[in-house]
Design a protein around this motif. Sequence first.
Motif, PDB file in Angstrom:
ATOM      1  N   ALA A   1      63.108  24.886  45.007  1.00 40.08           N
ATOM      2  CA  ALA A   1      62.448  23.727  45.602  1.00 40.08           C
ATOM      3  C   ALA A   1      61.128  24.103  46.263  1.00 40.08           C
ATOM      4  O   ALA A   1      60.190  23.294  46.290  1.00 40.08           O
ATOM      5  CB  ALA A   1      63.386  23.079  46.614  1.00 40.08           C
ATOM      6  N   GLY A   2      61.029  25.357  46.762  1.00 40.58           N
ATOM      7  CA  GLY A   2      59.809  25.764  47.442  1.00 40.58           C
ATOM      8  C   GLY A   2      58.815  26.501  46.566  1.00 40.58           C
ATOM      9  O   GLY A   2      57.814  27.029  47.074  1.00 40.58           O
ATOM     10  N   SER A   3      59.048  26.560  45.271  1.00 37.92           N
ATOM     11  CA  SER A   3      58.164  27.311  44.376  1.00 37.92           C
ATOM     12  C   SER A   3      56.876  26.549  44.089  1.00 37.92           C
ATOM     13  O   SER A   3      56.783  25.330  44.269  1.00 37.92           O
ATOM     14  CB  SER A   3      58.880  27.593  43.059  1.00 37.92           C
ATOM     15  OG  SER A   3      59.116  26.375  42.347  1.00 37.92           O
ATOM     16  N   GLU A   4      55.877  27.296  43.609  1.00 37.62           N
ATOM     17  CA  GLU A   4      54.626  26.664  43.189  1.00 37.62           C
ATOM     18  C   GLU A   4      54.861  25.754  41.979  1.00 37.62           C
ATOM     19  O   GLU A   4      54.232  24.696  41.866  1.00 37.62           O
ATOM     20  CB  GLU A   4      53.591  27.739  42.826  1.00 37.62           C
ATOM     21  CG  GLU A   4      52.928  28.377  44.028  1.00 37.62           C
ATOM     22  CD  GLU A   4      52.057  27.379  44.777  1.00 37.62           C
ATOM     23  OE1 GLU A   4      50.986  27.006  44.258  1.00 37.62           O
ATOM     24  OE2 GLU A   4      52.463  26.940  45.876  1.00 37.62           O
ATOM     25  N   THR A   5      55.765  26.155  41.106  1.00 35.05           N
ATOM     26  CA  THR A   5      56.056  25.327  39.938  1.00 35.05           C
ATOM     27  C   THR A   5      56.588  23.965  40.353  1.00 35.05           C
ATOM     28  O   THR A   5      56.160  22.923  39.828  1.00 35.05           O
ATOM     29  CB  THR A   5      57.058  26.040  39.021  1.00 35.05           C
ATOM     30  OG1 THR A   5      56.497  27.287  38.591  1.00 35.05           O
ATOM     31  CG2 THR A   5      57.402  25.200  37.813  1.00 35.05           C
TER      32      THR A   5
ATOM     33  N   ILE B   1      61.740  31.805  42.558  1.00 30.89           N
ATOM     34  CA  ILE B   1      62.467  31.377  41.373  1.00 30.89           C
ATOM     35  C   ILE B   1      61.684  30.255  40.701  1.00 30.89           C
ATOM     36  O   ILE B   1      61.419  29.215  41.304  1.00 30.89           O
ATOM     37  CB  ILE B   1      63.885  30.920  41.745  1.00 30.89           C
ATOM     38  CG1 ILE B   1      64.673  32.062  42.394  1.00 30.89           C
ATOM     39  CG2 ILE B   1      64.613  30.387  40.517  1.00 30.89           C
ATOM     40  CD1 ILE B   1      64.887  33.265  41.517  1.00 30.89           C
ATOM     41  N   GLY B   2      61.296  30.498  39.477  1.00 32.17           N
ATOM     42  CA  GLY B   2      60.484  29.529  38.744  1.00 32.17           C
ATOM     43  C   GLY B   2      59.041  29.960  38.581  1.00 32.17           C
ATOM     44  O   GLY B   2      58.350  29.486  37.684  1.00 32.17           O
ATOM     45  N   ASP B   3      58.582  30.879  39.437  1.00 29.28           N
ATOM     46  CA  ASP B   3      57.203  31.388  39.344  1.00 29.28           C
ATOM     47  C   ASP B   3      57.257  32.783  38.722  1.00 29.28           C
ATOM     48  O   ASP B   3      57.011  33.807  39.378  1.00 29.28           O
ATOM     49  CB  ASP B   3      56.553  31.431  40.734  1.00 29.28           C
ATOM     50  CG  ASP B   3      56.415  30.053  41.352  1.00 29.28           C
ATOM     51  OD1 ASP B   3      56.452  29.051  40.603  1.00 29.28           O
ATOM     52  OD2 ASP B   3      56.270  29.968  42.589  1.00 29.28           O
ATOM     53  N   TRP B   4      57.571  32.852  37.447  1.00 32.81           N
ATOM     54  CA  TRP B   4      57.962  34.104  36.806  1.00 32.81           C
ATOM     55  C   TRP B   4      56.811  35.065  36.563  1.00 32.81           C
ATOM     56  O   TRP B   4      57.027  36.267  36.430  1.00 32.81           O
ATOM     57  CB  TRP B   4      58.687  33.813  35.499  1.00 32.81           C
ATOM     58  CG  TRP B   4      59.848  32.908  35.709  1.00 32.81           C
ATOM     59  CD1 TRP B   4      59.987  31.621  35.268  1.00 32.81           C
ATOM     60  CD2 TRP B   4      61.017  33.189  36.491  1.00 32.81           C
ATOM     61  NE1 TRP B   4      61.176  31.088  35.716  1.00 32.81           N
ATOM     62  CE2 TRP B   4      61.827  32.035  36.469  1.00 32.81           C
ATOM     63  CE3 TRP B   4      61.466  34.306  37.203  1.00 32.81           C
ATOM     64  CZ2 TRP B   4      63.055  31.954  37.112  1.00 32.81           C
ATOM     65  CZ3 TRP B   4      62.681  34.237  37.853  1.00 32.81           C
ATOM     66  CH2 TRP B   4      63.458  33.080  37.810  1.00 32.81           C
ATOM     67  N   LEU B   5      55.609  34.580  36.501  1.00 30.42           N
ATOM     68  CA  LEU B   5      54.481  35.462  36.196  1.00 30.42           C
ATOM     69  C   LEU B   5      53.725  35.893  37.445  1.00 30.42           C
ATOM     70  O   LEU B   5      52.683  36.557  37.346  1.00 30.42           O
ATOM     71  CB  LEU B   5      53.528  34.765  35.209  1.00 30.42           C
ATOM     72  CG  LEU B   5      54.159  34.388  33.862  1.00 30.42           C
ATOM     73  CD1 LEU B   5      53.131  33.714  32.967  1.00 30.42           C
ATOM     74  CD2 LEU B   5      54.779  35.605  33.175  1.00 30.42           C
ATOM     75  N   THR B   6      54.265  35.565  38.619  1.00 33.63           N
ATOM     76  CA  THR B   6      53.640  35.963  39.886  1.00 33.63           C
ATOM     77  C   THR B   6      54.588  36.918  40.606  1.00 33.63           C
ATOM     78  O   THR B   6      55.592  36.486  41.187  1.00 33.63           O
ATOM     79  CB  THR B   6      53.372  34.749  40.782  1.00 33.63           C
ATOM     80  OG1 THR B   6      52.651  33.763  40.052  1.00 33.63           O
ATOM     81  CG2 THR B   6      52.586  35.163  42.021  1.00 33.63           C
ATOM     82  N   PRO B   7      54.333  38.228  40.568  1.00 26.79           N
ATOM     83  CA  PRO B   7      55.244  39.171  41.230  1.00 26.79           C
ATOM     84  C   PRO B   7      55.229  39.024  42.753  1.00 26.79           C
ATOM     85  O   PRO B   7      54.234  38.575  43.340  1.00 26.79           O
ATOM     86  CB  PRO B   7      54.710  40.542  40.811  1.00 26.79           C
ATOM     87  CG  PRO B   7      53.874  40.294  39.605  1.00 26.79           C
ATOM     88  CD  PRO B   7      53.293  38.924  39.802  1.00 26.79           C
TER      89      PRO B   7
END
Length: 442
Positions: A219-223, A181-187
């Motif tokens: 919280a754990g996203s790359e973003t 969630i938050g890393d929308w362009l990484t499938p």
Amino acid sequence: MPFRPVAELDHDAFTVVFEHGWQSWSPSGWYRLDARPPRPTAPNHHVMAYRPGVDADRFQGEGLLAVANGSDVTVVAALTPDVVPSIRAEVHGDKLVITADGEIQVTTSTQSNPNQALADWADTFAAGAPAVRVFGPSWCSWYAYWGKVTERDVMSDVRQFDEHDLSVDLVLLDEGYQSAIGDWLTPRDDFGSTVRLAADIRKDGRRAGIWVAPFLVAAGSETARLHPEWLVPGISAGTNWGEEQLVLDVTHPGAARHIQDVFTELCRQGYDHFKLDFVYAGAIDGPRHEPLDGIAAYRLGMRLLREAVGPNRILHGCGAPILPSLGLVDCMRISPDTDPLVEPPSGDISQPGQRGARSTSVAREFLHGRWWANDSDCLIVRPDVQERELWARHIEAGPGLRMSSDPIGALDRWGLDRTRELLIPSSPKPHPLKNPLKDPDA
């Protein structure tokens, strides 16, 4: 601002009060004075499905409350989508006392149908809003494949539409394709390609849509790891997908550029319908980069998305604050999620289940054709869906989007016939409204 009295009304045994919930999933409806309206059954439900930080131990509407008493309907409502006060009704002896924590307007109607009084108010409140669009029949991946959807799953169903003579204009890729969630362009590693999927959907003349929760960042996203400065400090949007969800601060220039870049890229990939989910998060108050309150930040964020996608692509609200979304979305989920189950296990009808989805969408039918096209959630009629005949009748009777969400291969003959029958274009016109004083299902 403290609550202050704004009206005192007579009441009797037949008086009913309309509570309007804060966002898509918040229960809404007409209640007699001896009823106990739905309230959150867990703190996480309160954050994610009601108005965060606002408690209600009496009748309470967020920006809209109405009282039907005899031949009069009193509507107490916000003045503007930019400021949405909480409005309360409480019995004090022979009077029903209405209080609010902000500026409101009180109007009285002699409509015999209280829902028509709400519709008249909605017409006035929406003055100047864009015209409501017409939407073609759609299919959504969510109830078919949940969060484990793959590119192959979606295309397997797309190939069956023509085979079974199912009219589908839009194919909506729902939650589950993203790595976080938050890393929308990484499938997700095993999803496939969103680029290839959009191209394959469009190849046969259909439109491609995609789900995004633009104001959530896991919280754990790359973003979150790379750009903590883009987040509203100290604010949680609840726990979901097994981790805490943080709030993107669209008043931060870097975060604003980021979310516009995401939607610009999704447009480039070929998506032209955006289901914007969990967007209540953008309206939670907190210490943002610029000193805006939650509603102002939310409306700014939605305008940034519109700038990115342009005027002709579709913004589809879900989990969205209702009044603050006026003029910003083309269609709107006006109920909690449905589910194969009728009753939510928690007993909280803001959570997925057919009962809450039915009652709240019926209560908000008056918004259709006035503010946007209503979305009462998807048609699901495969054999393992409880009371599927009743859910199909509900979708048939209501206005707005028609969107199937079954795996086509899981439908029996009855399910296929019913799906074919109900996949029809939505009308942009307001819907004949049920009278809650005469119809128990209203």
